[in-house]
Design an enzyme around this catalytic site. Structure first.
Site, PDB file in Angstrom:
ATOM      1  N   GLU B 124      40.546  37.364  22.851  1.00  0.00           N
ATOM      2  CA  GLU B 124      40.732  37.453  21.277  1.00  0.00           C
ATOM      3  C   GLU B 124      41.937  38.184  21.000  1.00  0.00           C
ATOM      4  O   GLU B 124      42.665  37.718  20.047  1.00  0.00           O
ATOM      5  CB  GLU B 124      39.506  38.435  21.015  1.00  0.00           C
ATOM      6  CG  GLU B 124      38.277  37.554  21.130  1.00  0.00           C
ATOM      7  CD  GLU B 124      37.697  37.601  22.306  1.00  0.00           C
ATOM      8  OE1 GLU B 124      38.275  38.315  23.434  1.00  0.00           O
ATOM      9  OE2 GLU B 124      36.854  36.666  22.854  1.00  0.00           O
ATOM     10  N   HIS B 194      25.834  39.278  19.054  1.00  0.00           N
ATOM     11  CA  HIS B 194      26.016  38.158  18.352  1.00  0.00           C
ATOM     12  C   HIS B 194      25.392  38.435  16.929  1.00  0.00           C
ATOM     13  O   HIS B 194      25.257  37.045  16.321  1.00  0.00           O
ATOM     14  CB  HIS B 194      25.263  36.935  19.086  1.00  0.00           C
ATOM     15  CG  HIS B 194      25.470  36.597  20.502  1.00  0.00           C
ATOM     16  ND1 HIS B 194      25.389  37.368  21.510  1.00  0.00           N
ATOM     17  CD2 HIS B 194      26.308  35.805  20.983  1.00  0.00           C
ATOM     18  CE1 HIS B 194      25.836  36.874  22.590  1.00  0.00           C
ATOM     19  NE2 HIS B 194      26.302  35.847  22.322  1.00  0.00           N
TER      20      HIS B 194
END
Lengths: 476, 327
Positions: B124, B194
């Protein structure tokens, strides 16, 4: 007198070779009559019958002959049957009845475990090395007990994962579930070569390691279903399982690797000979923090074994499309590396032993790449066939399945029997069923666990939004 | 002003500081029964999460012909429009090539080529850093972070690099061409990693814009505005609405202005401000409050979290007489 009874082959088919083999074993004058599933029948031709028949030993109160109970053998005139374990009692009773009716005596012999080879040497694939003068041994020995234990653990792992798959599809397990089947040899092989006092940390595909590190199947399954009997009290779920010297179970890819180095530092600092096994996947191998960790570990000679479980796919991306160099064992650059066949438990065990010795000798970190494969998709929401073919999965399953490889080894070296392994399978199945039953019926954690353990003691500030029934205070 | 206006009633369980409402205890109990289906389930299986019903926008013809789309399809449509009109536009992220884990980029690689829609490795920090570089060099970079929960390795790049680029180079360079998209918010089964809504971490960083839509119609317009905007933008897409939210969305390009809150429902007693999925909860709350308590609620969708529409919020709050308090 016969000092050795050979276990009969399990196949009902009698190939010419097989018959010949059996005939060699059955000492004359006994003649081979039939090779059956569980026993061999042979007979003594009439001309060898003694004038006086030997007395059949008096049966004990249950009707078993002493020979039967003790597993010894007696010479018997007319018929000898070699029988296996459980069928022993049944067949012995039947035969005795038949034999007595026919005026002959029958003796039943129990198969003894002295039949099996207790230890055998196997050839494993040579590991590719990087910055190492020598690699792990290619000739490894395994004892029968070890083999059976590995088989049991791997089979437990496999069935547990398949059960989890089933429960997920029934919506009893929710959330995310990453299954480990296909990779069992890695977990079991690593555990075989490290001590319980060593430490281990891995990423989210953690069910297998939770089991090998001391978790119970019940605890794992209850954690998957989010019940209070779970190994993390039902609050962690599939990805966050922990037990002694096992630091999880980590959801964020790559984040566990610096953590593992920290654990290794603590081991060295405290002066113990413990090490930390730090696992990550082929996808995580491209994370920046892994390289930061390599540097720190090598600089400070930390006793950490970095293990990259390369199952060829980082979720949906194959390694060729994600990595400039797929030689993950060389990525450490200044850290020595090994590439290991992760589907062969003995190869993994030997390599881990080699790596553990390397660390404990104070030589610093070492990197291992285990080449393995997962049968399921990345997680239960991934069918696993949009980025790889079903043929590929089938091929790996048929040629390199870790459990099959071990089973073949045990059987072909006469270290176990098919029945024995089947027995283990049945026991494992029962264990998993019981665990699933527990996991489905155990109650969920109580609501006051929802915001428990956010802080060390009771929270110094009210954490808004954690309790839907908390009354928000008005200032006025 | 910012400090005073920091609190927004986002939950249905909040104490309504309504002048003259004497039935606060019953209000709370009425508001708590949000999930009618709960009681019929087994105790062990009772879900304690509040439900919501997605309330679609009315069909609009001001932007041309429309098509029925859900949230991920409206995102695909926006990206399609961008790649078609802007030859420098590139989309990259983890697993975007086959369509993405939420199918937001389905078909784009086949249509526009693998040099414009490509996968990155799992990094990321690298993705955002790379995106900043691409944007500085002139490409319209649309980076995807697979889940907003994974944006934290890139936090340094966003806050220290992207946000401050223009300022520290004295306007010589900027990464305004960068847009970062990420699925955002709770989804019921996402658990720790999540489900996060990290906009608050970024909300105090000058130099970036944060936008969160409430449905497909808003999403496409706001995303196209973010891409067109000359500042680095974070665009969070409520993942629970990817399939649940279906609206008639214009096929062509259109933009919805950033930093403008939208008043969805006028009211006179209390102002309810939210963004993303919570808007649909609050619309329901407003109706319930009206029916059961006779309280007239104003519902405002903030849309752009940073820089937020101070004018609208403060004007509305002042009108309503709502007592602002720090949260």
């Amino acid at each position: 007198m016969y000092s050795r009874w050979r276990y009969a082959p399990t196949s009902c088919l009698q190939s010419a070779n097989q018959r010949k083999e059996e005939e060699e074993v059955i000492h004359p004058p006994y003649q081979l009559v039939a090779v059956m599933h569980h026993f061999v029948v042979c007979q003594l031709p009439k001309k060898f019958h003694k004038e006086e028949e030997e007395e059949v030993e008096p049966a004990d109160p249950e009707g078993h002959s002493k020979a039967c109970v003790e597993g010894r053998v007696r010479v018997v005139p007319s018929c000898v049957v070699f029988v296996e374990g459980k069928m022993l009692t049944n067949i012995s009773n039947v035969l005795r009845a038949c034999a007595q009716r026919n005026g002959a005596a029958a003796v039943v012999s129990a198969r003894t475990y002295a039949d099996f080879t207790t230890e055998a040497t196997f050839e494993v694939k040579k590991c590719d090395t990087f910055k190492l003068d020598e690699g792990p041994a290619t000739q490894v020995t395994m004892t029968r007990d070890e083999g059976l234990q590995y088989y049991r653990t791997m089979q437990t792992m496999r069935r547990m994962e398949l059960k989890a798959d089933q429960l997920y599809k029934q919506k009893i397990i929710r959330g995310f579930c990453h299954l480990y089947d296909g990779q069992e040899a890695c977990a079991v092989g690593i555990e075989a070569s490290i001590k319980p006092t060593d430490h281990l940390i891995t990423a989210y595909r953690a069910h297998g390691y939770t089991l090998t590190r001391g978790g119970t199947v019940k605890g794992i399954m209850a954690e998957l279903t989010g019940r209070r009997g779970g190994i993390a009290k039902g609050k962690g779920g599939s990805m966050h399982m922990y037990c002694k010297n096992f630091y999880g179970g980590n959801g964020i890819v790559g984040a566990q690797v610096p953590l593992g180095a920290g654990v290794a530092l603590a081991c060295r600092y405290k002066g113990t000979d413990q090490l930390c096994v730090c696992l990550y996947g082929d996808g995580a191998a491209n994370q920046g923090q892994i390289f930061e960790t390599y540097n720190m570990a090598a600089l400070w000679k930390l006793p950490v074994i970095f293990i990259c479980e390369n199952n060829r796919y980082g979720m949906g991306t194959s390694v060729e499309r994600a990595a400039a160099s797929t030689d993950y064992f060389k990525r450490g650059e200044f850290i020595p590396g090994l590439r290991v066949d992760g589907m062969d438990i003995l190869c993994v065990r030997e390599a881990t032993r080699f790596a553990a010795e390397h660390c404990r000798a104070g030589k610093g970190p070492i990197l291992m790449e285990l080449q393995t494969y997962r049968y399921h998709g990345h997680s239960m929401s991934d069918p696993g066939v949009s980025y790889r073919t079903r043929e590929e999965i089938q091929e790996v399953r048929s040629k390199s399945d870790p459990i099959s490889l071990l089973k073949d080894r045990l059987l072909s070296n006469n270290m176990a029997s098919v029945e024995e392994l089947k027995e283990i399978d049945v026991e494992v199945r029962k264990e998993i069923e019981d665990a699933a039953q527990f996991a489905t019926t155990d109650p969920e954690p109580p609501l006051d666990e929802l915001c428990n353990h956010i802080f060390s003691n009771s929270p110094p500030v009210e954490v808004r939004g954690t309790n839907p029934w908390a009354k928000l205070k008005s200032v006025s | 002003m910012a400090a005073a206006a920091r609190v927004f009633i986002r939950g249905a369980h909040a104490t309504l500081s309504v002048p003259g409402a004497g039935k606060q205890s019953s209000a709370r109990s009425a508001l708590l029964k949000l999930s009618p289906g709960c009681s019929s389930r087994l105790k062990t299986q009772q879900r304690h999460a509040a439900h919501f019903t997605f309330q679609p926008e009315p069909v609009t013809t001001q932007y041309g012909p429309t098509q029925k789309m859900n949230l991920f399809q409206s995102i695909t449509s926006a990206l399609d429009n961008t790649l078609a009109s802007d030859p420098t536009a590139v989309i990259f992220g983890e697993d975007v090539a086959f369509g993405g884990v939420f199918r937001c980029t389905v078909g784009l690689r086949d249509k526009y080529g693998k040099d414009r829609v490509f996968n990155t490795p799992l990094c990321e920090q690298g993705i955002v850093g790379f995106g900043i570089g691409a944007a500085v060099a002139g490409a319209t970079a649309i980076a995807e972070i697979q889940f907003a929960d994974y944006i934290f390795p890139a936090f340094d790049q966003i806050v220290n690099e992207a946000a401050k680029y223009r300022y520290r180079s004295g306007n010589l360079f900027d990464c305004g061409n960068l847009t970062i998209r990420a699925p955002w918010g709770c989804v019921g089964h996402g658990s720790l990693y999540h489900s996060q809504s990290p906009e608050a971490f970024f909300a105090h960083c000058p130099g970036i814009k944060i936008v969160i839509p409430r449905g497909p119609l808003e999403a496409k317009g706001l995303l196209l505005s973010c891409i067109a905007d000359n500042n680095p933008c974070l665009f969070f897409e409520p993942k629970i609405l990817y399939r649940a939210a279906v609206e008639q969305v214009p096929v062509d390009s259109y933009t919805i202005p950033l930093s403008q809150a939208e008043v969805l429902q006028e009211g006179s007693d209390v102002t309810l401000v939210a963004w993303g999925t919570q808007i649909h909860v609050l619309k329901e709350v407003a109706n319930m409050a009206q029916e059961k308590l006779g309280v007239s609620c104003e519902v405002i969708d903030l849309r752009t979290i940073l820089p937020w529409d101070t004018e609208t919020i403060c004007k509305m709050c002042r009108m309503v007489g709502y007592k602002l308090r720090p949260g």
